[in-house]
Design a protein around this motif. Structure first.
Motif, PDB file in Angstrom:
ATOM      1  N   THR A  87      16.503  18.889   3.716  1.00 41.78           N
ATOM      2  CA  THR A  87      16.247  17.742   4.345  1.00 41.78           C
ATOM      3  C   THR A  87      16.980  17.425   5.796  1.00 41.78           C
ATOM      4  O   THR A  87      16.559  17.271   6.891  1.00 41.78           O
ATOM      5  N   GLY A  98      23.771  17.547  -9.637  1.00 39.31           N
ATOM      6  CA  GLY A  98      22.958  17.493  -8.443  1.00 39.31           C
ATOM      7  C   GLY A  98      22.449  16.258  -8.505  1.00 39.31           C
ATOM      8  O   GLY A  98      21.632  15.855  -7.445  1.00 39.31           O
ATOM      9  N   GLU A 133      22.265  12.553  -7.557  1.00 38.41           N
ATOM     10  CA  GLU A 133      23.078  12.041  -6.566  1.00 38.41           C
ATOM     11  C   GLU A 133      24.259  11.157  -6.893  1.00 38.41           C
ATOM     12  O   GLU A 133      25.279  11.336  -6.456  1.00 38.41           O
ATOM     13  N   LYS A 190      16.110   5.735   3.905  1.00 36.48           N
ATOM     14  CA  LYS A 190      17.451   5.751   3.440  1.00 36.48           C
ATOM     15  C   LYS A 190      18.283   5.497   4.338  1.00 36.48           C
ATOM     16  O   LYS A 190      19.265   4.761   4.362  1.00 36.48           O
ATOM     17  N   ASN A 203      23.697  17.623  -0.391  1.00 37.36           N
ATOM     18  CA  ASN A 203      23.549  18.035  -1.686  1.00 37.36           C
ATOM     19  C   ASN A 203      23.027  19.498  -1.844  1.00 37.36           C
ATOM     20  O   ASN A 203      21.734  19.768  -1.616  1.00 37.36           O
ATOM     21  N   ASN A 218      21.613  13.544   0.938  1.00 36.17           N
ATOM     22  CA  ASN A 218      20.109  14.201   1.188  1.00 36.17           C
ATOM     23  C   ASN A 218      20.358  15.683   0.684  1.00 36.17           C
ATOM     24  O   ASN A 218      21.503  16.234   0.897  1.00 36.17           O
ATOM     25  N   ASN A 219      19.333  16.219   0.591  1.00 33.94           N
ATOM     26  CA  ASN A 219      19.290  17.655   0.193  1.00 33.94           C
ATOM     27  C   ASN A 219      19.374  18.492   1.289  1.00 33.94           C
ATOM     28  O   ASN A 219      19.170  18.228   2.651  1.00 33.94           O
ATOM     29  N   GLY A 245      12.451  13.246   1.379  1.00 35.83           N
ATOM     30  CA  GLY A 245      13.489  14.199   1.006  1.00 35.83           C
ATOM     31  C   GLY A 245      12.951  15.612   0.319  1.00 35.83           C
ATOM     32  O   GLY A 245      11.919  15.542  -0.537  1.00 35.83           O
ATOM     33  N   ARG A 246      13.772  16.589   0.427  1.00 32.30           N
ATOM     34  CA  ARG A 246      13.513  17.831  -0.178  1.00 32.30           C
ATOM     35  C   ARG A 246      13.977  18.425  -1.437  1.00 32.30           C
ATOM     36  O   ARG A 246      13.891  19.291  -1.879  1.00 32.30           O
ATOM     37  N   GLY A 247      14.699  17.256  -1.968  1.00 30.82           N
ATOM     38  CA  GLY A 247      15.636  17.553  -2.957  1.00 30.82           C
ATOM     39  C   GLY A 247      14.625  17.431  -4.567  1.00 30.82           C
ATOM     40  O   GLY A 247      15.195  17.438  -5.566  1.00 30.82           O
ATOM     41  N   GLU A 281      21.466  22.728  -5.641  1.00 33.34           N
ATOM     42  CA  GLU A 281      20.624  23.444  -6.085  1.00 33.34           C
ATOM     43  C   GLU A 281      20.726  24.256  -7.416  1.00 33.34           C
ATOM     44  O   GLU A 281      21.028  25.297  -7.487  1.00 33.34           O
TER      45      GLU A 281
HETATM   46  C1  LIG Z   1      19.226  15.893 -13.134  1.00 38.51           C
HETATM   47  C2  LIG Z   1      18.825  15.903 -11.602  1.00 38.51           C
HETATM   48  C3  LIG Z   1      19.359  17.138 -10.635  1.00 38.51           C
HETATM   49  C4  LIG Z   1      19.145  17.198  -9.288  1.00 38.51           C
HETATM   50  N1  LIG Z   1      19.702  18.189  -8.830  1.00 38.51           N
HETATM   51  C5  LIG Z   1      19.502  18.113  -7.491  1.00 38.51           C
HETATM   52  C6  LIG Z   1      19.855  19.159  -6.672  1.00 38.51           C
HETATM   53  O1  LIG Z   1      20.354  20.291  -7.094  1.00 38.51           O
HETATM   54  N2  LIG Z   1      19.863  19.256  -5.297  1.00 38.51           N
HETATM   55  C7  LIG Z   1      19.064  18.005  -4.602  1.00 38.51           C
HETATM   56  O2  LIG Z   1      19.168  18.284  -3.235  1.00 38.51           O
HETATM   57  N3  LIG Z   1      18.689  17.014  -5.272  1.00 38.51           N
HETATM   58  C8  LIG Z   1      18.994  16.999  -6.707  1.00 38.51           C
HETATM   59  N4  LIG Z   1      18.488  16.285  -7.366  1.00 38.51           N
HETATM   60  C9  LIG Z   1      17.985  14.779  -6.641  1.00 38.51           C
HETATM   61  C10 LIG Z   1      19.016  14.017  -6.220  1.00 38.51           C
HETATM   62  O3  LIG Z   1      19.302  13.111  -7.082  1.00 38.51           O
HETATM   63  C11 LIG Z   1      18.739  13.300  -4.866  1.00 38.51           C
HETATM   64  O4  LIG Z   1      17.304  12.595  -5.073  1.00 38.51           O
HETATM   65  C12 LIG Z   1      18.431  13.993  -3.742  1.00 38.51           C
HETATM   66  O5  LIG Z   1      19.648  14.900  -3.531  1.00 38.51           O
HETATM   67  C13 LIG Z   1      18.172  13.132  -2.551  1.00 38.51           C
HETATM   68  O6  LIG Z   1      17.892  14.073  -1.466  1.00 38.51           O
HETATM   69  P1  LIG Z   1      16.755  13.836  -0.531  1.00 38.51           P
HETATM   70  O7  LIG Z   1      16.112  12.745  -0.304  1.00 38.51           O
HETATM   71  O8  LIG Z   1      16.924  14.795   0.697  1.00 38.51           O
HETATM   72  O9  LIG Z   1      15.784  14.824  -1.648  1.00 38.51           O
HETATM   73  C14 LIG Z   1      18.574  16.107  -8.774  1.00 38.51           C
HETATM   74  C15 LIG Z   1      18.162  14.930  -9.528  1.00 38.51           C
HETATM   75  C16 LIG Z   1      18.400  14.775 -11.125  1.00 38.51           C
HETATM   76  C17 LIG Z   1      17.837  13.747 -11.746  1.00 38.51           C
END
Ligand SMILES: Cc1cc2nc3c(=O)[nH]c(=O)nc-3n(C[C@H](O)[C@H](O)[C@H](O)COP(=O)(O)O)c2cc1C
Ligand code: SF4
Ligand code: SF4
Ligand code: FES
Lengths: 615, 237
Positions: A390, A350, A352, A241, A258, A386-387, A230-232, A261
């Protein structure tokens, strides 16, 4: 497909109409109908009312209570959670200066002062004639073209004294936003380095065709082979996942992109949605086929409101081309469609599970986990979140295969990463690199000189000093969601950390005790140090707060809220030491500071209104 | 078949499938500090007072499902120190003047602070401006003491079916609001029979004219420390 094309906003919403005192059925009914009279869409309903009217008028609240059968406190509790919603008139023009450290470094504070002076308004307040309010907001994701602001939630970038003057004149003359020069709303996507993602010409539908030819299970295998993470930020295995969600039982499965950002300094998702929306949406559609979802959401941060019409046009075009909707690419059993939900100024959305709460029309508070969204997400159904990046990477993998992708980057971090580079460098913008690139390489490519520090992955990430520039961007060394903020030797790293701490205190959702109270305590400590009232005792206090927030907080925001301070204390201690007034004892009370409120109330700031420093 | 168990500070605690660590501990009369958990309401997990270490990791015991063989630590110097800091945060966040508070001696925040030997508030006070709502004929709301545990919110919504209370704003500005256009309790359908009228762990939701009927010194936690009292079951407050 990817170009440096500017995206013009021609359909920016017009300003609210002050004459329409009564929020009649005529304006509310279409909004309610568009959202199926469903209280799960409350945030979207409130946001659209806000957009039409400039605030959420009392008669609209009354009508929502009866039409949606929800209590008043639900509406009031929601509206007061999201920064961009207002239950009282907040000015026909609502101006919010982006308050990221990169905006500040480009002079945003002076520009805001200028605007307040020219429009006769106090920061954070509405002008007496109700025309305008001017305040600050968390990073708006325009760091490569700052300083930036939002006016009625639409971005204006590259601010200068002259541009601010133009804005003031338009506001004073009550020119509707729709008649402002389009040039003001130009957002440029500075793509500086392309690799496999930004360099590819992915024809819309090609990855879906590959998926259908290969089969869903086999495509999931390719994602597994690709080792995509994941790129988030957290770097969780995407295949795991999707597989867990595919296996989870539920009435419906959901795909959520998601696009919140909110991490200060990050803007690569903005660029992807503006320039490569098809690749992202195609990734969501692949995921839908694999997990068996018929419905998806893009959760677009409120600051990117200007992208909404563009994204809706892409969705519509894809429906017309049978890439979305019923019977995708002629397969009668392949139905999937996407709704866009727009946020309203809350970084925590952000996270999830907070994002899912927000999608369900609630305050964005992170849920108790387990259970995780993959089994109990939107409406308690299995949901993949997902971001943006991703999903875009998944499209590439579906098209070119997992082994190809796994061959790029490092062993544990496959593929490429988009970096949002901003701060002290000649060429801020988006850089795509295979994982494993060194910080020094990025600094050289973006034309950074005399670099003192780099903040990677935003305030919750890590602050690197010069002796660490040989380290690599990769999950096994320096993981990142994408922010890369550069600070040269002229910058005060204490002020950088203080800006980040203010960000966390402002964005804490307030659910759990340690973060709700701990982040403003930390903010106050940093402000005290900034006023020169600190002592070495404060370092021990910050250390203690950090341990508490790390172990007791409910979510990642609280866990990482002290990072910027700890990093800068460890690496840039002189920036703190020069502020220590007393090297040994603790001044318990600052009498002069305590008088500041009285000074503000009486409008005095002369020497007689201050207490001399008792040395 | 033997019963499933885990250990809490070395003591064996039996549990039923689906119980949280907190629920199993309370059933076994073992005390884990808590402020936002009530046996009659869905766990919330926000105050974090009940945080324990499960296999070395911090987690809120009121939301964590018990599993066979878990090694749970609770009454340790480390955890109690962290809990003390949380209590100090709750004290400085609101305006708590225990000597003049009607709830003194019946207040779980105060009792837990005694239990965990909190001696000073330690942090600088925020001194928030929170007006009192005396509009209701029988009840008074003194928001100065609200710890935002949301017990009243959940009781009113999930048990009373009324939604009299909710949380608004966010971060340190989070506050309790009342379901009326005026914002006043008198203009809601709140009643003395509501569960919400009886769940407040501190001194926000107070019955009028009964405040000092039991003298200070003879109240619930004046007589016994909170850890020594029988653990309440669902339906009790
Ligand atoms: C406070 C906080 C803010 C977050 N903000 C974002 C965000 O803006 N964009 C994002 O993709 N993930 C964000 N995340 C992570 C997400 O909870 C989640 O792990 C992610 O969207 C999963 O996607 P991925 O597996 O593709 O990374 C944040 C997590 C936390 C704890
Ligand atoms: S850590 Fe902060 S943001 Fe996260 S749940 Fe707690 S109060 Fe909310
Ligand atoms: S009023 Fe009492 S029960 Fe309600 S949130 Fe505040 S402290 Fe908790
Ligand atoms: S009692 Fe568990 S978090 Fe409050």
């Amino acid at each position: 497909m990817v170009s440096d094309a500017d995206l013009h906003v021609n359909d920016a919403p017009s300003r609210s109409d002050p004459d329409a005192a009564i929020f009649g059925a005529a304006s509310l009914d279409p909004i309610l109908a568009r959202h199926n009279h469903d209280a799960n869409n409350l945030l979207q309903i409130l946001r659209e009312i806000q957009e039409q009217h400039g605030y959420i008028p009392p008669d609209a609240v009354d009508r929502l209570i009866t039409s949606l059968k929800i209590p008043r406190v639900k509406i009031e509790g929601m509206a007061a959670f999201y920064s961009f919603l207002h239950l009282q008139p907040h000015g026909e023009y609502r101006v919010l200066f982006s308050d990221n450290i990169t905006d500040r470094m480009l002079g945003s504070a002076a520009l805001m002062e200028q605007m307040c002076r020219e429009l006769w308004v106090e920061p954070g307040k509405v002008s007496e004639d109700g025309l305008v309010s001017v305040g600050t907001t968390s990073c708006t994701g325009m760091c490569d073209q700052g300083p930036a602001l939002l006016v009625n939630n639409i971005a204006v970038t590259n601010l200068t004294a002259q541009r601010v003057g133009t804005l003031c004149e338009l506001i004073r003359n009550r020119v509707p936003l729709s008649r402002w020069p389009a040039e003001l709303f130009t957002v440029t996507n500075h793509i500086r380095r392309k690799d496999i993602l930004l360099g590819s010409e992915l024809a819309p539908g090609s990855a879906l065709a590959a998926l259908l030819a290969r089969g869903a299970a086999q495509t999931l295998d390719e994602i597994k082979i690709s080792k995509l993470r994941g790129r988030g930020g957290a770097g969780f295995s995407t295949a795991t996942k999707w597989e867990t969600c595919r296996a989870a039982l539920g009435e419906q499965h959901y795909v959520v992109c998601n696009a919140d950002e909110g991490e200060p300094g990050t803007f690569k998702d903005r660029m992807l949605l503006a320039s490569c929306a098809d690749t992202v949406i195609e990734g969501m559609t692949l995921c839908a086929r694999i997990i068996g979802a018929q419905k998806g959401f893009i959760y677009l941060r409120g600051e990117y409101r200007y992208l909404l019409e563009h994204l809706q046009r892409v969705l519509q075009r894809r429906r017309e081309h049978k890439l979305l909707g019923r019977g995708i690419l002629g397969h009668p059993d392949f139905d999937f469609d996407i709704d866009i939900h727009v946020g309203a100024g809350a970084y925590i959305c952000g996270e999830e599970s907070a994002l899912i709460e927000s999608l369900e029309g609630k305050r964005g508070t992170p849920r108790n986990r387990p259970p995780f969204p993959v089994t109990h997400g939107y409406l308690n159904q299995p949901t993949v979140v997902n971001n943006v990046e991703t999903f875009a990477a998944a499209s590439l993998i579906a098209l070119h295969g997992g082994a190809w992708y796994a061959g790029i980057g490092t062993g544990t971090s496959s593929g490429t990463k988009l970096l949002s580079v901003s701060g002290d460098c000649a060429h801020p913008g988006i850089y795509e690199y295979p994982f494993g690139v060194t910080v020094a390489q990025v600094l050289a490519d973006c034309g950074a000189k005399n670099t003192q520090a780099v903040q990677v992955s935003g305030p919750s990430g890590v602050c690197l000093a010069e002796n660490e520039f040989g380290r690599r961007i990769a999950f096994e060394d320096i993981p990142t969601a994408g922010a890369f903020m550069v600070f040269d030797r002229s910058r005060d790293m204490f002020e950088v950390a203080r800006n980040f701490v203010h960000f966390f205190a402002h964005e804490s959702c307030g659910f759990c005790t340690p973060c709700r109270v701990g982040t403003p305590l930390l903010r106050n400590m940093m402000d005290k140090l900034a006023r020169g009232r600190g002592s070495p005792y404060d370092f021990a206090e910050i250390e203690k707060l950090n341990l508490l927030l790390q172990s007791m907080s409910h979510c990642g925001l609280g866990h990482s809220a002290c990072n910027p301070v700890l990093d800068t204390i460890a690496k840039f201690r002189p920036a703190y030491d020069q502020r220590l007034l007393h090297k040994d004892y603790v001044p318990a009370f600052d009498l002069d500071y305590a008088l500041s409120q009285a000074r503000r109330m009486t409008g005095r700031d002369d020497t007689g209104a201050h207490l001399g420093e008792a040395e | 078949m033997s019963e499933a168990t885990f250990t809490l500070d070395g003591k064996t605690i039996p549990f039923r499938e689906g119980q949280t660590i907190m629920q199993a501990a309370m059933a076994a009369a073992a005390y884990i500090p808590r402020l936002c958990y009530h046996p009659g309401l869905k766990p919330h997990g926000s105050c974090k007072l009940c945080t324990v270490k499960v296999n070395g990791r911090h987690t809120a015991s009121c939301t964590y499902q018990a599993q066979p063989g878990l090694a749970v630590e609770s009454d340790t110097e480390e955890l109690n120190g962290e809990r003390r800091s949380l209590l100090q945060m709750l004290f400085v966040e609101g305006n708590h003047f225990c000597p003049s508070c009607e709830a003194s001696g019946n207040c779980q925040l105060q009792a837990t602070a005694y239990e965990l030997k909190m001696m000073t508030p330690h942090y600088d006070h925020f001194f928030p401006d929170r007006p009192v709502d005396a509009s209701h004929p029988e009840y008074l709301l003194d928001f100065n003491r609200c710890i935002l545990c949301s017990l009243c919110v959940r009781a009113s919504r999930d048990v009373d079916g009324k939604n009299v209370f909710a949380l608004a704003e966010r971060g340190i500005k989070t506050r309790l609001i009342v379901n009326a256009e005026s914002g006043l309790l008198a203009d809601t359908n709140f009643s003395a029979d509501d569960m919400a009228a009886h769940v407040c762990p501190v001194g926000v939701i107070l019955r009028k004219r009964t405040g000092f009927s039991v003298p200070i010194g003879q109240r619930t936690y004046d007589i016994n420390p909170i850890s020594a009292l029988p653990q309440p079951k669902a339906g009790e407050s």
